[in-house]
Design a protein around this motif. Structure first.
Motif, short mmCIF file in Angstrom:
data_model
loop_
_atom_site.label_atom_id
_atom_site.label_comp_id
_atom_site.label_asym_id
_atom_site.label_seq_id
_atom_site.Cartn_x
_atom_site.Cartn_y
_atom_site.Cartn_z
N LYS A 127 -3.10 9.16 -6.41
CA LYS A 127 -3.31 8.37 -5.20
C LYS A 127 -4.81 8.05 -5.10
O LYS A 127 -5.64 8.96 -5.13
N VAL A 128 -5.14 6.77 -5.02
CA VAL A 128 -6.54 6.34 -4.93
C VAL A 128 -6.67 5.33 -3.79
O VAL A 128 -5.69 4.71 -3.39
N THR A 129 -7.89 5.14 -3.32
CA THR A 129 -8.11 4.16 -2.26
C THR A 129 -8.04 2.76 -2.84
O THR A 129 -8.36 2.54 -4.02
N CYS A 130 -7.65 1.82 -2.03
CA CYS A 130 -7.61 0.42 -2.46
C CYS A 130 -9.01 -0.07 -2.80
O CYS A 130 -9.19 -0.92 -3.67
N LYS A 135 0.84 -1.20 0.00
CA LYS A 135 0.00 0.00 0.00
C LYS A 135 0.88 1.25 0.00
O LYS A 135 1.97 1.25 0.55
N TYR A 163 -4.32 3.01 0.66
CA TYR A 163 -4.22 3.67 -0.65
C TYR A 163 -3.27 2.92 -1.57
O TYR A 163 -2.38 2.20 -1.12
N THR A 164 -3.48 3.12 -2.84
CA THR A 164 -2.57 2.62 -3.85
C THR A 164 -2.43 3.70 -4.92
O THR A 164 -2.95 4.80 -4.76
#
Length: 170
Positions: free
Chosen positions: A18-21, A6, A32-33
């Motif tokens: 940057k986005v949420t998993c 992550k 986040y990933t």
């Protein structure tokens, strides 16, 4: 979190968002990933150009001529290009502790500094790489080779006393 792949930094590297998993349907949905964005093409170009023998100064000039998006509103320079070329995130890996805070006492005051740690752990990320591992490693080898200072074998010492005796003016 980093050992699970992550992304934990506050800002994404150039070429990624940057986005949420949860948005990417990866892992347990927590954390986040990274997701490549439109600027990823510029990252690919930088790696291709460097592998083609174009230096970091020239790459920075090309990016300026192309009106490539700036990082933090600052103009492109060879340092930014080199930082991108050495960032493991671009081939799918994350590091932790690359710039850990250390303290030392200078003139009786505690001073914090963040030295570069080349022995920090590296983990496989959950994000999609922009560059292949082969290309990334090839660039690292070229960068190491370019760091060497060439020896100047063609120079001949002009006087046996040069470097020893100084004139009255010097």
């Amino acid at each position: 979190s980093v050992s699970q792949g992550k992304f934990i930094s506050s800002t994404a590297p150039f070429g990624y968002d940057k986005v949420t998993c949860k948005e990417m349907n990866v892992a347990d949905g927590k954390g986040y990933t990274l997701k490549p964005n439109k600027d990823a093409e510029y990252v690919k170009m930088m790696f291709e150009w460097y592998l083609d023998g174009i230096g970091t100064f020239t790459i920075a000039s090309r990016l300026i001529e192309m009106n490539a998006p700036k990082i933090n509103e600052k103009e492109w320079d060879h340092c930014k290009v080199r930082k991108i070329l050495t960032n493991t995130t671009y081939y799918g890996y994350l590091t932790y502790g690359k710039r850990a805070v250390k303290e030392k006492i200078i003139d009786g005051q505690v001073v914090q500094y963040r030295p570069l740690n080349n022995d920090c752990p590296i983990y496989k990320g959950l994000h999609t790489p922009i560059i292949s591992e082969e290309d990334f490693m090839a660039v690292q080898e070229k960068l190491k080779a370019s760091d060497k200072i060439p020896l100047r074998n063609n120079l001949v010492q002009k006087s046996s006393l040069s470097g020893i005796v100084k004139c009255a003016v010097c």
